[in-house]
Design a protein around this motif. Sequence first.
Motif, PDB file in Angstrom:
ATOM      1  N   THR A 110     110.205 124.603  32.909  1.00  0.00           N
ATOM      2  CA  THR A 110     111.129 125.543  33.801  1.00  0.00           C
ATOM      3  C   THR A 110     111.942 124.083  35.281  1.00  0.00           C
ATOM      4  O   THR A 110     113.019 124.591  35.382  1.00  0.00           O
ATOM      5  CB  THR A 110     110.559 125.912  34.214  1.00  0.00           C
ATOM      6  N   VAL A 111     111.421 123.633  35.771  1.00  0.00           N
ATOM      7  CA  VAL A 111     112.050 122.454  36.689  1.00  0.00           C
ATOM      8  C   VAL A 111     112.854 121.730  35.956  1.00  0.00           C
ATOM      9  O   VAL A 111     114.538 121.865  36.373  1.00  0.00           O
ATOM     10  CB  VAL A 111     111.360 121.744  37.621  1.00  0.00           C
ATOM     11  N   SER A 112     112.807 121.254  35.032  1.00  0.00           N
ATOM     12  CA  SER A 112     113.252 119.863  34.044  1.00  0.00           C
ATOM     13  C   SER A 112     114.864 121.023  33.690  1.00  0.00           C
ATOM     14  O   SER A 112     115.302 120.409  34.070  1.00  0.00           O
ATOM     15  CB  SER A 112     112.548 119.351  33.211  1.00  0.00           C
ATOM     16  N   MET A 115     117.235 121.142  36.498  1.00  0.00           N
ATOM     17  CA  MET A 115     117.752 120.162  36.789  1.00  0.00           C
ATOM     18  C   MET A 115     118.604 119.903  35.932  1.00  0.00           C
ATOM     19  O   MET A 115     120.002 119.916  36.112  1.00  0.00           O
ATOM     20  CB  MET A 115     116.915 119.227  37.581  1.00  0.00           C
ATOM     21  N   LEU A 116     118.788 120.124  34.475  1.00  0.00           N
ATOM     22  CA  LEU A 116     119.464 120.017  34.219  1.00  0.00           C
ATOM     23  C   LEU A 116     120.723 120.803  33.395  1.00  0.00           C
ATOM     24  O   LEU A 116     121.687 120.309  32.661  1.00  0.00           O
ATOM     25  CB  LEU A 116     119.346 119.091  32.175  1.00  0.00           C
ATOM     26  N   CYS A 117     119.962 122.033  33.744  1.00  0.00           N
ATOM     27  CA  CYS A 117     121.122 122.681  32.562  1.00  0.00           C
ATOM     28  C   CYS A 117     121.777 123.837  33.457  1.00  0.00           C
ATOM     29  O   CYS A 117     122.435 124.916  33.409  1.00  0.00           O
ATOM     30  CB  CYS A 117     120.403 124.015  31.422  1.00  0.00           C
ATOM     31  N   GLY A 118     120.741 124.343  34.535  1.00  0.00           N
ATOM     32  CA  GLY A 118     121.024 125.228  35.866  1.00  0.00           C
ATOM     33  C   GLY A 118     120.586 126.128  35.522  1.00  0.00           C
ATOM     34  O   GLY A 118     119.336 126.514  34.856  1.00  0.00           O
ATOM     35  N   VAL A 119     120.151 127.368  36.064  1.00  0.00           N
ATOM     36  CA  VAL A 119     119.228 128.904  36.030  1.00  0.00           C
ATOM     37  C   VAL A 119     120.326 129.713  35.830  1.00  0.00           C
ATOM     38  O   VAL A 119     121.096 130.039  36.282  1.00  0.00           O
ATOM     39  CB  VAL A 119     118.919 129.030  37.516  1.00  0.00           C
ATOM     40  N   LYS A 127     123.674 118.177  39.424  1.00  0.00           N
ATOM     41  CA  LYS A 127     124.962 118.104  40.023  1.00  0.00           C
ATOM     42  C   LYS A 127     124.934 118.502  41.593  1.00  0.00           C
ATOM     43  O   LYS A 127     126.118 118.081  41.872  1.00  0.00           O
ATOM     44  CB  LYS A 127     125.606 118.307  39.324  1.00  0.00           C
ATOM     45  N   LEU A 128     124.125 118.914  42.427  1.00  0.00           N
ATOM     46  CA  LEU A 128     124.103 119.395  43.377  1.00  0.00           C
ATOM     47  C   LEU A 128     123.830 118.339  43.998  1.00  0.00           C
ATOM     48  O   LEU A 128     122.999 117.036  43.964  1.00  0.00           O
ATOM     49  CB  LEU A 128     123.668 120.507  43.826  1.00  0.00           C
TER      50      LEU A 128
END
Length: 427
Positions: A110-112, A115-119, A127-128
């Motif tokens: 879920t964290v990964s 990180m990769l695809c956003g929420v 990208k932040l």
Amino acid sequence: MKAYMDMSRDDLLALKASLEEEFKTQEAKGLSLNMARGKPGVSQLALSMPMLDVINSQSDMRTELGNDTRNYGDLDGIGECRRLMADMMEVKKDNVIVCGNSSLNIMYDTVSRSMLCGVNGSTPWCKLDKVKFLCPVPGYDRHFKITELFGIEMINIPLLEDGPDMDLVEEYVNNDEAVKGIWCVPKYSNPTGITYSDEVVRRFANLKPKAEDFRIYWDNAYCIHHIYEDVQDELLNILEECEKAGNPNMVYIFASTSKVTFSGSGVSAIATSLENIEYIKKNMTVQIIGHDKINQLRHARFFKNIDGMKAHMKKHAQLLRPKFDAVLETLDSELTGLDIGSWIKPRGGYFISFNSMPGCAKAIVEKCKELGVVLTDAGATYPYGKDPEDSNIRIAPSFPTPEEMREATKIFVLCVKLVSVEKLLGE
């Protein structure tokens, strides 16, 4: 017993000499006891052995809907196992995805994924410029390892008797767009054993996040792990409260049967809003064809329903209770009144949290190790392994026998006393 703080220097020196003699006696025994992790004991694992006979080569491997568990399909888990896990987590079946044997793996994914695809369409965290997580402390070390691995900044939030310091949580979440999540073990918390109050749960549900992609990581690992039948904690349903507050997407709930059946071969699940479910499934279709449905079928047929699971957990409690009692009775009889430590009597879960005098935890753990008793590393219950007070120690009573736990706790108490005396003497 007289508090150590009130003793004269001469009395402390005499006490130290006596404790050192006792230390040498224990050292000569050459014990080897491990209280480092919350592993189920052998007798607990034996409770689930009949589950291995529920399915064999002659069994009908189809689900209630007629799907063949030996083949592809049921990405979100077979229906009867989703229903079982939904009942365990006190949510609706449609809000549940059943995965593999580890809820930690779901949390990592879920964290990964964030990180990769956003929420749900937001900017991917990678990208932040900055991503932050709130971490109630003391807390679960493996949570902190996940966010540390991804370079997420972790912020300590004191864990009070009724849950995290919500004034601080609200201040961070409602005003800082970089705060994207908070780790929670809301029932029989790891390691303190406390359960979040109704007020705390409602305040969580009514957060007004500055970040649209903020999520509560609600690791309800011990939702049915009571130790006592006569006194059990209740936890308000966070998903329902979030829906009432107009924040249906704000929480992910995690759970598993890792300490219900087999730690290495249980089933895990995530429960969340239907919108979150669809987004997760969209990503899962790229990641995996499906999890182990035969194991899901095995669990569903073994327990049949939530009542079967609760009856099974009463057997676990009967095995765990003497171990917890051995620790708590020894702490009560040996340390009460000395003012060199504090602890909470949990009503469930897998741990007992002990707070030593500031600056003593690492030394206590090291001295215990010298006597053959292995504890969780001091500092592990804090992000980056750094306990600012060097005082919290997590005790895991589940794996040794009650007799071994009593012996190990006596050694632990001896080390607490010796280190505390040395601290007061300025050594």
